[in-house]
Design an enzyme around this catalytic site. Structure first.
Site, PDB file in Angstrom:
ATOM      1  N   ASP A   1     -21.751  -1.346   3.361  1.00 40.36           N
ATOM      2  CA  ASP A   1     -20.580  -0.650   2.823  1.00 40.36           C
ATOM      3  C   ASP A   1     -20.095  -1.296   1.528  1.00 40.36           C
ATOM      4  O   ASP A   1     -19.773  -0.612   0.555  1.00 40.36           O
ATOM      5  CB  ASP A   1     -19.430  -0.670   3.838  1.00 40.36           C
ATOM      6  CG  ASP A   1     -19.839  -0.089   5.181  1.00 40.36           C
ATOM      7  OD1 ASP A   1     -20.940   0.488   5.265  1.00 40.36           O
ATOM      8  OD2 ASP A   1     -19.063  -0.225   6.140  1.00 40.36           O
TER       9      ASP A   1
ATOM     10  N   SER B   1       0.835  -1.195   0.000  1.00 37.58           N
ATOM     11  CA  SER B   1       0.000   0.000   0.000  1.00 37.58           C
ATOM     12  C   SER B   1       0.866   1.240   0.000  1.00 37.58           C
ATOM     13  O   SER B   1       1.791   1.363   0.808  1.00 37.58           O
ATOM     14  CB  SER B   1      -0.909   0.025   1.229  1.00 37.58           C
ATOM     15  OG  SER B   1      -1.524   1.305   1.343  1.00 37.58           O
TER      16      SER B   1
HETATM   17  P1  ADP Z   1     -13.285   2.827   7.793  1.00 33.12           P
HETATM   18  O1  ADP Z   1     -13.674   1.651   6.956  1.00 33.12           O
HETATM   19  O2  ADP Z   1     -14.464   3.523   8.405  1.00 33.12           O
HETATM   20  O3  ADP Z   1     -12.386   3.789   7.094  1.00 33.12           O
HETATM   21  P2  ADP Z   1     -12.044   0.762   9.322  1.00 33.12           P
HETATM   22  O4  ADP Z   1     -11.435   0.746  10.664  1.00 33.12           O
HETATM   23  O5  ADP Z   1     -13.175  -0.160   9.042  1.00 33.12           O
HETATM   24  O6  ADP Z   1     -12.446   2.275   9.032  1.00 33.12           O
HETATM   25  O7  ADP Z   1     -10.940   0.446   8.224  1.00 33.12           O
HETATM   26  C1  ADP Z   1      -9.719   1.134   8.237  1.00 33.12           C
HETATM   27  C2  ADP Z   1      -8.595   0.145   8.018  1.00 33.12           C
HETATM   28  O8  ADP Z   1      -8.592  -0.298   6.645  1.00 33.12           O
HETATM   29  C3  ADP Z   1      -7.234   0.739   8.235  1.00 33.12           C
HETATM   30  O9  ADP Z   1      -6.869   0.692   9.602  1.00 33.12           O
HETATM   31  C4  ADP Z   1      -6.359  -0.177   7.384  1.00 33.12           C
HETATM   32  O10 ADP Z   1      -6.100  -1.387   8.042  1.00 33.12           O
HETATM   33  C5  ADP Z   1      -7.276  -0.480   6.206  1.00 33.12           C
HETATM   34  N1  ADP Z   1      -7.010   0.486   5.109  1.00 33.12           N
HETATM   35  C6  ADP Z   1      -7.844   1.423   4.626  1.00 33.12           C
HETATM   36  N2  ADP Z   1      -7.273   2.116   3.615  1.00 33.12           N
HETATM   37  C7  ADP Z   1      -6.036   1.607   3.458  1.00 33.12           C
HETATM   38  C8  ADP Z   1      -4.942   1.888   2.579  1.00 33.12           C
HETATM   39  N3  ADP Z   1      -5.000   2.871   1.682  1.00 33.12           N
HETATM   40  N4  ADP Z   1      -3.818   1.135   2.712  1.00 33.12           N
HETATM   41  C9  ADP Z   1      -3.747   0.166   3.625  1.00 33.12           C
HETATM   42  N5  ADP Z   1      -4.740  -0.145   4.469  1.00 33.12           N
HETATM   43  C10 ADP Z   1      -5.874   0.558   4.405  1.00 33.12           C
HETATM   44 MG    MG Z   2     -14.728  -0.035   7.705  1.00 31.51          MG
END
Ligand code: ADP
Ligand code: MG
Length: 386
Positions: free
Chosen positions: A175, A64
């Site tokens: 979602d 990522s």
């Molecule tokens: P939301 O879905 O509301 O943004 P969540 O806690 O469900 O919050 O998901 C967030 C998690 O998703 C992050 O902590 C990470 O593990 C993963 N994530 C989201 N975007 C990325 C990204 N661009 N690169 C790596 N991991 C990501």
């Molecule tokens: Mg989420």
């Protein structure tokens, strides 16, 4: 550099393709999706973009652009749900894409490995579903590359299973459905009981309106436990009322249902779920009648229910709603799981700046971190980019 260019720099060859999947914001229908009820999300312009190539050796490599650390390399046969990832750099975010491969293979699909590099513009942890964007972009890419032939709702279900069973987050399916199925200029009216849906025209600009997302940039710690507690309370309510899910309680029968429940908290949860389900139906009726402005008060009513009955709001979210409405918004509510994250504000276009400024001022006066405000433009769901 483009995501494809970064992929090539990382893995030494161009990707087979590039896919994108958006985050979402929910207009109305909160905590209804695990009760078999109605929701009405829309996809945001913010997306997770993934460059992907197939592998045929049972290996998954993920990277990522948004996370410190190198490539995580995982052996598909060694993937274990809910366990820390073995054999990689230990990056916990890799559980999201790994969970998708795990869920596909568990369902019998011949997925033999992949190299993935992604970058996302969906804010994480803001209640805008950066996690679903990540899952859906992964499952769409694999569906295309391996010719799995899954429908959009089927992709969403695989993505949800990855998050529930592999990552271990007990989310509903809203979602993933929003990210997989939404179309531009529309909100997605989704029945979470059978995943049937209808695209409802939601062209706010045409009506002189704007929907603002206000990201409070806070996430209070009690969120996870509270979600599980609300979920258990709703299930207890359904059992006590002799229905499979609260969605089966018609709104007109709500007073009778409440009279049959002895536990005070369960009564509040049932009142929220049944009334919010009804608020989705009212919203649809208003939009179908071309009266989007009248949705405002329905949003505010939904907020009051989330605040007082479900009790999943927080001072920051309450302040957004209060300050926005005081400054002339048509209505506002918290959106997503609550305890921080984001709110939505419906406002006449010409008042949008005034309302945003008023919310910022109220936050400054309360000593809160400045919120991030942006318009929710109903955007295209998951797609292949190249
Ligand atoms: P939301 O879905 O509301 O943004 P969540 O806690 O469900 O919050 O998901 C967030 C998690 O998703 C992050 O902590 C990470 O593990 C993963 N994530 C989201 N975007 C990325 C990204 N661009 N690169 C790596 N991991 C990501
Ligand atoms: Mg989420």
């Amino acid at each position: 550099m483009s995501v494809a260019g970064e992929f090539e720099a990382l893995y030494g060859a161009a990707p087979e393709g590039v896919w994108a999947a958006p985050g979402r914001v929910n207009l109305i229908g909160e905590y209804t999706d695990f009760n078999g009820g109605f929701v009405m999300p829309l996809a945001l312009p913010h997306t997770a973009v993934a460059a992907v190539s197939r592998r045929h050796d049972g290996v998954l490599r993920v990277h990522s652009a948004d996370v410190e650390g190198g490539i995580t390399r995982l052996d598909l046969d060694a993937l274990e749900p809910l366990a820390p990832l073995a054999g990689g750099s230990g990056a916990s975010w890799a559980a999201y894409p790994a969970g998708v491969l795990w869920a596909l293979r568990e369902a019998g699909h011949p997925v033999t490995g992949a190299d993935i590099h992604l970058a996302s513009t969906v804010p994480t942890g803001a209640g805008l579903s950066s996690s679903a964007a990540l899952e859906v972009v992964t499952v769409l890419a694999l569906n295309d590359l391996f010719g799995l032939g899954l429908s959009r709702p089927e992709l969403a279900v695989v993505a949800q299973r990855a998050e529930n069973a592999f990552v271990g987050v007990p989310c509903g399916v809203m979602d993933q459905m929003a990210s997989a199925c939404a179309i531009e200029g529309h909100a997605l009216f989704l029945d979470t009981r059978d995943l049937s849906y209808r695209q409802v025209p939601f062209d706010l600009a045409e009506r002189g309106l704007r929907l603002l997302v206000v990201d409070t940039r806070v996430k209070h710690a009690l969120g996870d436990g509270a979600y599980a507690e609300r979920r258990a309370g709703c299930e207890a309510g359904a059992r006590a009322l002799g229905v499979r899910a609260l969605r089966e309680v018609p709104y007109v029968q709500l007073p009778d249902a409440l009279a049959r429940l002895s536990e005070e908290s369960v009564r509040r949860y049932v009142r929220h779920v049944v009334s919010d389900n009804h608020r989705v139906e009212r919203t649809i009726a208003l939009l179908d009648a071309g009266d989007a402005a009248a949705v405002g008060p329905v949003l505010t009513e939904g907020h009051v229910s989330l605040r007082d009955d479900l009790r999943v709001s927080c001072p920051e979210l309450d302040l957004v709603v209060e300050a926005a409405n005081a400054a002339g918004a048509l209505g506002a509510r918290m959106t997503g799981g609550g305890f921080g994250g984001s709110a939505v504000v419906l406002v006449a276009q010409e008042r949008a700046d005034t309302v945003a400024a008023a919310v910022g001022k109220a936050f400054a006066e309360a000593g809160f971190t400045a919120p991030r405000v942006f318009p929710a433009v109903p955007s295209e769901g998951a797609r292949r980019e190249s």
